[in-house]
Design a protein around this motif. Structure first.
Motif, PDB file in Angstrom:
ATOM      1  N   GLY A  76     -91.628 -30.209  43.964  1.00 41.93           N
ATOM      2  CA  GLY A  76     -91.580 -31.005  42.955  1.00 41.93           C
ATOM      3  C   GLY A  76     -90.837 -30.374  41.724  1.00 41.93           C
ATOM      4  O   GLY A  76     -90.550 -29.199  42.004  1.00 41.93           O
ATOM      5  N   PRO A  77     -90.565 -31.370  40.910  1.00 40.06           N
ATOM      6  CA  PRO A  77     -89.769 -30.462  39.646  1.00 40.06           C
ATOM      7  C   PRO A  77     -90.033 -29.387  38.997  1.00 40.06           C
ATOM      8  O   PRO A  77     -89.408 -28.438  38.765  1.00 40.06           O
ATOM      9  N   ALA A  78     -91.404 -29.175  38.670  1.00 39.85           N
ATOM     10  CA  ALA A  78     -91.739 -28.134  38.052  1.00 39.85           C
ATOM     11  C   ALA A  78     -91.752 -26.935  38.682  1.00 39.85           C
ATOM     12  O   ALA A  78     -91.342 -26.004  38.063  1.00 39.85           O
ATOM     13  N   ASP A  79     -92.497 -26.744  39.852  1.00 42.36           N
ATOM     14  CA  ASP A  79     -92.294 -25.659  40.785  1.00 42.36           C
ATOM     15  C   ASP A  79     -90.944 -25.347  41.284  1.00 42.36           C
ATOM     16  O   ASP A  79     -90.435 -24.111  41.351  1.00 42.36           O
ATOM     17  N   PHE A  80     -90.225 -26.372  41.424  1.00 43.33           N
ATOM     18  CA  PHE A  80     -88.809 -26.036  42.101  1.00 43.33           C
ATOM     19  C   PHE A  80     -88.019 -25.506  40.859  1.00 43.33           C
ATOM     20  O   PHE A  80     -86.973 -24.566  41.190  1.00 43.33           O
ATOM     21  N   GLY A  81     -88.156 -25.747  39.593  1.00 45.19           N
ATOM     22  CA  GLY A  81     -87.677 -25.046  38.457  1.00 45.19           C
ATOM     23  C   GLY A  81     -87.730 -23.761  38.269  1.00 45.19           C
ATOM     24  O   GLY A  81     -87.077 -22.833  38.098  1.00 45.19           O
TER      25      GLY A  81
END
Length: 395
Positions: free
Chosen positions: A41-46
């Motif tokens: 997901g965007p948050a953890d992938f960032g």
């Protein structure tokens, strides 16, 4: 310093074989990113991408060591395998990263410091693998060298797929990547078993520093933006930027062959012309890439990361345009490295420092501000290279 003639004679076929291998490895690496972007997901992938970018910068000595060791092994005996140097450098980088783990976890908003610890430990087998790759290249064992490249990319893909299937955390994925790095290093050691010695030439350390500074300039330029995005944007936007930036870096991956082919052409009177033609070719390929993404940005971003990233379609177009400029910088740096000139590499570091300062102090409110500053920095470097191009090829 060129490699001896026994390597030069096999260069055409070798270049094609290694080119195909690099293409396969890059495709596998891209699929690895696609899998994790969806799974985390965007948050953890960032956060994953920001820490990975930090690791890529610290892995530059491994890439530089490969070139230096290959030159030593292919030269006149006694050969220096670089294993002691690799071990010392790898342990030093690992120790520094582990000590900085709390700071890294806080800066990149990671759930645990273990992510940085596992990344730090990965630098030891990774740097050793760089020396093994240099030995294989110096011995002209291209099939074995290709096996190491593919094993690295395939292992990372397996780790990413396994992590996604099991719903692992960022830290757990980094632990799997550590295991992959160890397996690849063991494979490299097995392939180089007749060359396993810790006797290094004293000049190796100095040569490594010079090569690392030049190669590191481009690596840092094309990865620091993701780290800055994680530091200054919120979790959602930093994850979207991390995925969109992958489109930009793909331009560098896909056009690297142009930079490699340019290097031997930088020695004659036609060096300036060859350089400018390479820039024109990169620009043409880049415009095609921008047009393809611009035709259906939402489709491409959804294909890469899923519906969660749909809003970042326009950002993907901007990042591809930035990637074209990065590809032009890559050609420019390789051109000067073909002349054994450190000037543009040093200039790139200066521009990078100014670029980071501008983002840190002023331009960090939106992803588009980051892209704009990075694009201006890359354009300045290309402009400087063009200004110097009249002197390319001269003694």
């Amino acid at each position: 310093m060129p490699l001896p003639s026994r390597l030069s004679r096999s260069r055409p076929g070798s270049g094609a074989a290694l080119g195909v291998t690099m293409a396969v490895a890059n495709v596998l690496s891209y699929v690895f990113v696609l899998i994790l972007s969806r799974a985390l997901g965007p948050a953890d992938f960032g956060g994953f991408s920001a820490l990975s970018a930090y690791g890529i910068v610290l892995s530059v000595p491994a890439g530089a060591l490969q070139v230096i060791v290959a030159r030593h092994v292919a030269g006149t005996p006694p050969h220096s395998r670089g294993l002691r140097t690799a071990l010392v450098v790898g342990v030093a980088l690992a120790a520094a990263t582990i000590l900085a783990a709390p700071l890294l976890a806080d800066a990149f908003r990671l759930d645990t410091t273990w992510s940085a610890v596992w990344l730090g430990l990965t630098l030891v087998p990774m740097t050793l693998t760089g020396a093994f790759q240099g030995i294989l290249l110096g011995r002209n064992r291209l099939a074995a060298l290709s096996a190491v490249y593919v094993a690295t990319a395939a292992g990372r893909l397996a780790a990413g797929a396994g992590g996604a299937a099991l719903g692992l955390t960022v830290a757990q994925v980094f632990f799997l990547l550590l295991l992959v790095a160890i397996v690849v290093a063991v494979l490299g050691a097995a392939l180089c078993r007749s060359d396993l010695t810790l006797d290094d030439d004293r000049r190796l350390g100095t040569e490594l520093v010079r090569a690392t500074m030049s190669l590191g300039a481009f690596i840092a330029l094309t990865n620091v933006d993701v780290t800055l995005a994680r530091a200054y944007l919120d979790d959602h936007d930093s994850g979207g930027y991390a995925l969109a930036a992958t489109f930009g870096r793909a331009m560098g991956w896909g056009t690297q062959f142009v930079a490699l082919l340019l290097v031997p052409r930088m020695q004659g009177a036609g060096a300036a012309r060859a350089f400018r033609r390479s820039l024109a070719l990169i620009l043409g390929l880049g415009l095609v890439g921008v047009a393809v993404i611009a035709a259906a940005p939402s489709f491409w971003i959804r294909l890469a990361g899923g519906a969660e990233y749909a809003e970042f379609g326009p950002l993907a177009i901007a990042c591809v345009a930035l990637g074209v400029l990065w590809a032009l910088v890559q050609v420019s740096l390789f051109a000067e490295m073909g002349l054994d000139s450190p000037w543009l590499g040093r200039f790139t570091w200066i521009v990078l420092a100014l670029q980071c300062a501008a983002i840190a102090l002023w331009f960090h409110d939106t992803p588009y501000e980051l892209v704009t500053v990075c694009a201006i920095g890359a354009a300045v470097i290309v402009a400087a290279a063009l200004t110097r191009s009249r002197n390319l090829g001269r003694a």
